[in-house]
Design an enzyme around this catalytic site. Structure first.
Site, mmCIF file in Angstrom:
data_model
loop_
_atom_site.group_PDB
_atom_site.id
_atom_site.type_symbol
_atom_site.label_atom_id
_atom_site.label_comp_id
_atom_site.label_asym_id
_atom_site.label_seq_id
_atom_site.Cartn_x
_atom_site.Cartn_y
_atom_site.Cartn_z
ATOM 1 C CE1 TYR A 137 -3.218 -2.959 1.004
ATOM 2 C CE2 TYR A 137 -4.550 -0.974 1.096
ATOM 3 C CZ TYR A 137 -4.453 -2.338 1.016
ATOM 4 O OH TYR A 137 -5.599 -3.095 0.958
ATOM 5 C CE LYS A 183 2.616 -17.808 -1.628
ATOM 6 N NZ LYS A 183 1.751 -19.001 -1.700
ATOM 7 C CG ASP A 215 -1.139 -20.469 -0.171
ATOM 8 O OD1 ASP A 215 -0.592 -20.430 0.951
ATOM 9 O OD2 ASP A 215 -0.594 -21.018 -1.154
ATOM 10 C CG ASP A 239 -8.051 -5.136 2.091
ATOM 11 O OD1 ASP A 239 -9.028 -4.716 2.729
ATOM 12 O OD2 ASP A 239 -7.982 -5.082 0.849
ATOM 13 C CG ASP A 243 -13.499 -7.570 2.641
ATOM 14 O OD1 ASP A 243 -13.149 -6.873 3.609
ATOM 15 O OD2 ASP A 243 -14.047 -7.094 1.625
#
Ligand code: NAD
Ligand code: IPM
Ligand code: MN
Length: 347
Positions: A137, A183, A215, A239, A243
């Site tokens: 970001y 990751k 993942d 983020d 959700d």
């Protein structure tokens, strides 16, 4: 001195859900002094810019900021600092709000709205701690003439350590179990993240740490949500995972958040956005914003008792059968808010 709260309703359903949260705050804690200002597209339309020049000063002068949502139809060619989301970034970066707390708690009466089986959905109580001012970001980004775009993903030892420390501190008053998501099989930033998380864990001998690749974490959160306590991860992973995990507890309309720095005011906002697809219809689910006001009471004003009352009132309202359309019902934003205010009168 009276508590001071800066209200930033923003765009789309933002003003509706912030009005709902304000009604609830007025009921549980009268006497807060409010100021308000336009941000997002609403501010662009009024002034040509997504936030006023004194936004950060106004935020710093308050005890807490309550934010609705910004954004609308995406015009991808708009310069970054004129985009509605720039208001949110200015606040997150300017106030150094590095720890974004996103609790995901199931409400028994909503089990039928879960995207996972009832027996998995009940008793879920996860706290995602999302790093909020680093990663892709905020790294260097650009679009080159040769048609190549780039976003730089960067973390330092210190920016990892401080947010992981917050996760462990919060875990202490929960189930003392922290899952760090990265990751690390691919990304250098994740290899650093994993090492730093491991050394921070040594400062908290009473707590456990497990590492998951992102993942697999996305899968495990759906398969065995009850086994997670605190989940700490970097900005973009947090983020996305928040959700998707929301689907376990009835969707985005239920998720509040608190963004905290080391000092200064925190920013409290629902996890959802401006929901252009339902804006202006009076049917937005106000619970995420109301629960964000609850987090403001707890983390921003230190009023744990009122915060707990707000949470109980949302549970009670839902238990009484009041549901907005996203929860499968027909209640309007106002009717759902009325039910919370009513529940507060008797709790
Ligand atoms: P969104 O969160 O606005 O909506 C996703 C879906 O969830 C939509 O179908 C929407 O109707 C539904 N939804 C969200 N909140 C709801 C609520 N309270 N009640 C009922 N239904 C609800 O995400 P999006 O559509 O991807 O993004 C829309 C805009 O919002 C974009 O411009 C995005 O940048 C912005 N956004 C802003 C914030 C923020 O201000 N913090 C957060 C997320 C997205
Ligand atoms: C959120 C939102 C923001 C983010 C957007 C609007 C920039 O999705 O708060 O979750 O990605 O952080
Ligand atoms: Mn998001």
């Amino acid at each position: 001195m009276a508590d001071a709260v800066l209200l930033l309703p923003g765009d789309g359903i933002g003003p509706d859900v912030i009005a709902a949260a304000r009604r609830v705050l007025d009921t549980v804690r009268p006497g807060i002094e409010y100021s308000t200002c336009d941000v997002g597209l609403t501010a662009v339309e009024a002034t040509g810019r997504p936030y006023p020049a004194d936004l950060l000063d106004r935020a710093r002068a308050a005890d807490a900021v309550l934010f609705g949502a910004v954004g609308g139809d995406q015009d991808l060619d708009t310069a970054w600092d004129l985009r509605p989301e720039a208001a949110l970034f200015a606040l997150r970066q300017g106030l150094d709000l590095f720890a974004n707390l996103r609790p995901i708690r199931s409400i028994p009466a909503l089990a039928d709205r879960s995207a996972v089986r009832d027996d998995l959905a009940v008793g879920v109580d996860i706290l995602i701690v999302r790093e909020l001012v680093g990663g892709a970001y905020f790294g260097e980004k650009g679009m080159r003439e040769d048609g190549v775009a780039f976003d730089t993903f960067e973390y330092s030892r210190e920016t990892v350590a401080r947010v992981v420390r917050v996760a462990f501190e919060l875990a202490r008053s929960r189930r003392s179990s922290v899952t760090s998501v990265d990751k690390a099989n691919i990304l250098r930033t994740s290899q650093l993240w994993r090492k730093v998380a491991g050394s921070v864990a040594e400062e908290f001998p009473g707590s456990s740490l497990q590492h998951l690749l992102v993942d697999n974490a996305a899968l495990q959160l759906l398969l065995r949500p009850r086994s997670f306590d605190v989940v700490v991860t970097e900005n973009l992973f947090g983020d996305i995972l928040s959700d998707s995990t929301a689907a376990i507890v009835g969707g985005l309309g239920m998720l509040p958040s608190a963004s905290l720095g080391a000092t200064g005011p925190g920013l409290f906002e629902p996890v959802h956005g401006s929901a252009p697809d339902i804006a202006g219809r009076g049917i937005a689910n106000p619970f995420a914003a109301i629960l964000s006001a609850g987090m403001l009471l707890r983390h921003g004003l230190g009023d744990h008792e009122s915060a707990a009352r707000v949470e109980r009132a949302v549970d009670d309202a839902i238990e009484s059968g009041v549901r907005t359309p996203d929860l499968g019902g027909t209640a309007s934003t106002d009717e759902a808010t009325d039910a919370v205010v009513r529940a507060l009168a008797s709790n």
